[in-house]
Design a protein around this motif. Structure first.
Motif, mmCIF file in Angstrom:
data_model
loop_
_atom_site.group_PDB
_atom_site.id
_atom_site.type_symbol
_atom_site.label_atom_id
_atom_site.label_comp_id
_atom_site.label_asym_id
_atom_site.label_seq_id
_atom_site.Cartn_x
_atom_site.Cartn_y
_atom_site.Cartn_z
ATOM 1 N N LEU A 7 1.085 -1.317 -0.049
ATOM 2 C CA LEU A 7 0.575 -0.198 0.065
ATOM 3 C C LEU A 7 0.960 0.690 0.355
ATOM 4 C CD1 LEU A 7 -2.553 1.688 0.415
ATOM 5 C CD2 LEU A 7 -2.542 1.197 2.620
ATOM 6 N N MET A 8 1.578 1.132 0.468
ATOM 7 C CA MET A 8 2.938 2.592 1.358
ATOM 8 C C MET A 8 3.650 2.425 -0.382
ATOM 9 S SD MET A 8 2.273 3.964 3.373
ATOM 10 C CE MET A 8 3.354 4.906 3.036
ATOM 11 N N ASN A 9 3.836 1.840 -0.769
ATOM 12 C CA ASN A 9 4.515 1.330 -2.148
ATOM 13 C C ASN A 9 3.794 2.063 -3.366
ATOM 14 O OD1 ASN A 9 7.208 0.839 -0.951
ATOM 15 N ND2 ASN A 9 6.497 -1.273 -1.822
ATOM 16 N N GLU A 10 2.376 1.618 -3.557
ATOM 17 C CA GLU A 10 1.637 2.111 -4.395
ATOM 18 C C GLU A 10 1.405 3.724 -3.627
ATOM 19 O OE1 GLU A 10 -2.763 1.131 -6.209
ATOM 20 O OE2 GLU A 10 -1.938 -0.020 -4.527
ATOM 21 N N SER A 11 1.074 3.854 -2.851
ATOM 22 C CA SER A 11 1.070 5.732 -2.344
ATOM 23 C C SER A 11 2.757 6.247 -3.086
ATOM 24 C CB SER A 11 0.663 5.959 -1.007
ATOM 25 O OG SER A 11 -0.502 4.743 -0.436
ATOM 26 N N VAL A 50 3.897 5.595 -5.462
ATOM 27 C CA VAL A 50 4.283 5.987 -7.201
ATOM 28 C C VAL A 50 3.224 6.659 -7.123
ATOM 29 C CG1 VAL A 50 3.743 4.441 -8.964
ATOM 30 C CG2 VAL A 50 5.126 3.871 -7.008
ATOM 31 N N ASN A 51 1.887 7.284 -7.057
ATOM 32 C CA ASN A 51 0.597 7.474 -7.063
ATOM 33 C C ASN A 51 0.498 9.021 -7.404
ATOM 34 O OD1 ASN A 51 -0.810 5.398 -8.058
ATOM 35 N ND2 ASN A 51 -1.868 4.766 -6.723
ATOM 36 N N LEU A 52 1.808 8.836 -5.501
ATOM 37 C CA LEU A 52 1.937 10.597 -5.103
ATOM 38 C C LEU A 52 3.078 11.288 -6.012
ATOM 39 C CD1 LEU A 52 0.837 12.889 -2.991
ATOM 40 C CD2 LEU A 52 2.184 11.979 -1.854
ATOM 41 N N ARG A 53 3.604 10.354 -6.355
ATOM 42 C CA ARG A 53 4.980 10.831 -7.569
ATOM 43 C C ARG A 53 4.484 11.589 -9.113
ATOM 44 N NH1 ARG A 53 9.971 11.000 -5.625
ATOM 45 N NH2 ARG A 53 10.167 9.386 -4.275
ATOM 46 N N PRO A 58 9.987 14.727 -8.932
ATOM 47 C CA PRO A 58 10.762 13.770 -9.140
ATOM 48 C C PRO A 58 11.822 12.711 -7.765
ATOM 49 C CG PRO A 58 11.359 16.663 -8.545
ATOM 50 C CD PRO A 58 10.751 16.072 -7.584
ATOM 51 N N ASP A 59 12.461 12.076 -8.161
ATOM 52 C CA ASP A 59 13.024 10.306 -7.923
ATOM 53 C C ASP A 59 14.386 11.153 -7.311
ATOM 54 O OD1 ASP A 59 11.674 8.788 -9.049
ATOM 55 O OD2 ASP A 59 12.808 8.629 -11.008
ATOM 56 N N ASN A 60 14.561 12.291 -7.574
ATOM 57 C CA ASN A 60 15.983 12.662 -5.716
ATOM 58 C C ASN A 60 15.114 13.269 -4.965
ATOM 59 O OD1 ASN A 60 14.450 15.262 -7.841
ATOM 60 N ND2 ASN A 60 16.782 16.733 -6.696
ATOM 61 N N TYR A 61 13.943 13.669 -4.473
ATOM 62 C CA TYR A 61 12.940 14.297 -3.787
ATOM 63 C C TYR A 61 12.483 12.302 -2.201
ATOM 64 C CZ TYR A 61 12.900 18.842 -4.812
ATOM 65 O OH TYR A 61 13.207 19.901 -4.763
ATOM 66 N N ARG A 62 12.366 13.187 -0.807
ATOM 67 C CA ARG A 62 12.083 11.667 -0.178
ATOM 68 C C ARG A 62 9.977 11.714 -0.415
ATOM 69 N NH1 ARG A 62 14.994 7.093 2.918
ATOM 70 N NH2 ARG A 62 17.420 7.509 1.221
ATOM 71 N N ILE A 63 9.352 11.324 -0.240
ATOM 72 C CA ILE A 63 7.802 11.298 0.301
ATOM 73 C C ILE A 63 8.480 11.127 2.396
ATOM 74 C CG2 ILE A 63 5.485 11.042 -0.166
ATOM 75 C CD1 ILE A 63 6.165 9.956 -3.246
ATOM 76 N N LEU A 64 7.818 11.886 2.494
ATOM 77 C CA LEU A 64 7.650 11.488 4.068
ATOM 78 C C LEU A 64 5.851 11.639 4.554
ATOM 79 C CD1 LEU A 64 10.479 13.581 5.643
ATOM 80 C CD2 LEU A 64 10.678 11.708 4.200
ATOM 81 N N TRP A 65 5.819 10.647 5.206
ATOM 82 C CA TRP A 65 4.303 10.672 5.492
ATOM 83 C C TRP A 65 4.678 10.484 7.088
ATOM 84 C CZ3 TRP A 65 0.734 9.316 1.885
ATOM 85 C CH2 TRP A 65 1.091 8.986 0.716
ATOM 86 N N LEU A 66 4.360 11.366 7.816
ATOM 87 C CA LEU A 66 3.989 11.364 9.116
ATOM 88 C C LEU A 66 2.662 12.044 9.515
ATOM 89 C CD1 LEU A 66 6.952 14.400 8.561
ATOM 90 C CD2 LEU A 66 7.378 12.244 9.010
ATOM 91 N N ALA A 67 2.760 10.785 10.643
ATOM 92 C CA ALA A 67 1.670 11.000 11.348
ATOM 93 C C ALA A 67 1.460 12.485 13.097
ATOM 94 C CB ALA A 67 1.186 10.021 12.668
ATOM 95 N N GLY A 68 0.275 12.613 13.216
ATOM 96 C CA GLY A 68 0.495 13.692 14.035
ATOM 97 C C GLY A 68 -0.503 14.898 13.608
ATOM 98 N N GLY A 69 -0.479 15.756 14.680
ATOM 99 C CA GLY A 69 -1.025 17.317 14.037
ATOM 100 C C GLY A 69 0.171 18.173 13.831
#
Length: 117
Positions: free
Chosen positions: A47-51, A53-56, A62-73
């Motif tokens: 699910l995270m891998n698909e998410s 890919v879809n968000l990118r 771009p591939d040289n950016y990381r996506i951070l999924w952060l919880a919390g307010g």
């Protein structure tokens, strides 16, 4: 098509709600709910891998950016982001203060690893 990435409220398409409903008690054939599944399970990893890919694709990240999924307010992230991204006193941190929320974030910067905003 409009993509809303805010805290809500937001309209969710019927087909999305139907998929959520149909998989709520049996996510990806795992036999358990998405809210019960381990964040280390193969189903959640897929699910995270698909998410990612879809968000990118949607946001053209771009591939040289990381996506951070952060919880919390939001205010919790004011300090956690600098704490995780600033690794040395030589790092440079810039804040663009455009209103109340960014002003609060900039206030968290002073003193973090010797940095100031």
């Amino acid at each position: 098509m409009v993509h809303l990435f805010n805290a809500g409220p937001a309209k969710v398409p019927e087909e999305v709600k139907e998929q959520i409903q149909s998989e709520f008690f049996n996510f990806a054939g795992s036999g358990i709910s998405i809210i019960e599944i381990s964040h280390r399970s193969p189903e959640f990893t897929a699910l995270m891998n698909e998410s990612n890919v879809n968000l990118r694709e949607i946001l053209e990240i771009p591939d040289n950016y990381r996506i951070l999924w952060l919880a919390g307010g939001a205010t919790g992230l004011f300090s956690s982001i600098p704490l995780n991204l600033i690794t040395s006193k030589d790092d440079v941190v810039d804040y663009v203060v455009t209103g109340t929320w960014s002003k609060g974030a900039a206030k968290e910067a002073p003193g973090r690893n010797g940095h100031s905003a």
